[in-house]
Design a protein around this motif. Structure first.
Motif, PDB file in Angstrom:
ATOM      1  N   ALA A 108      -5.844  -2.519   1.157  1.00  0.00           N
ATOM      2  CA  ALA A 108      -4.946  -3.003   2.201  1.00  0.00           C
ATOM      3  C   ALA A 108      -5.672  -3.056   3.542  1.00  0.00           C
ATOM      4  O   ALA A 108      -5.552  -4.038   4.290  1.00  0.00           O
ATOM      5  N   ALA A 138       0.833  -1.202   0.000  1.00  0.00           N
ATOM      6  CA  ALA A 138       0.000   0.000   0.000  1.00  0.00           C
ATOM      7  C   ALA A 138       0.867   1.252   0.000  1.00  0.00           C
ATOM      8  O   ALA A 138       0.553   2.236  -0.676  1.00  0.00           O
ATOM      9  N   SER A 189      -4.806   1.802  -0.736  1.00  0.00           N
ATOM     10  CA  SER A 189      -4.751   1.782   0.727  1.00  0.00           C
ATOM     11  C   SER A 189      -6.034   1.213   1.337  1.00  0.00           C
ATOM     12  O   SER A 189      -5.982   0.545   2.376  1.00  0.00           O
TER      13      SER A 189
END
Length: 83
Positions: free
Chosen positions: A69, A59, A66
């Motif tokens: 993740a 990430a 992100s």
């Protein structure tokens, strides 16, 4: 074909970076699969921090988003806690 020296360098660098990203992403996916297939809570708890670290690195380098993740880490943590 590239006309500038910097463009040729960029082409070479992009290929090496692409291969590195691909290797890291595949390695992380295999680690996630291994963690998901664990049935022993102790071994899963031991494996979880390294997998979370791998996901965070992907990430951070924008190999994965992100939010993806965060979703992966959340699901894996819940799965390990439920063993």
């Amino acid at each position: 074909m590239a006309n500038h020296k910097s463009a040729l360098k960029r082409i070479r660098r992009n290929e090496s970076v692409r291969l590195r990203n691909r290797y890291q992403h595949k390695t992380t996916r295999n680690a996630i699969k291994k963690l998901r297939s664990e049935t022993d809570k102790k071994s899963a708890e031991a494996l979880l921090p390294s997998v979370v670290s791998m996901i965070d690195k992907l990430a951070k380098r924008n190999i994965i988003h992100s939010n993806k993740a965060a979703n992966l880490k959340s699901k894996l943590t819940r799965q390990v806690a439920g063993l």
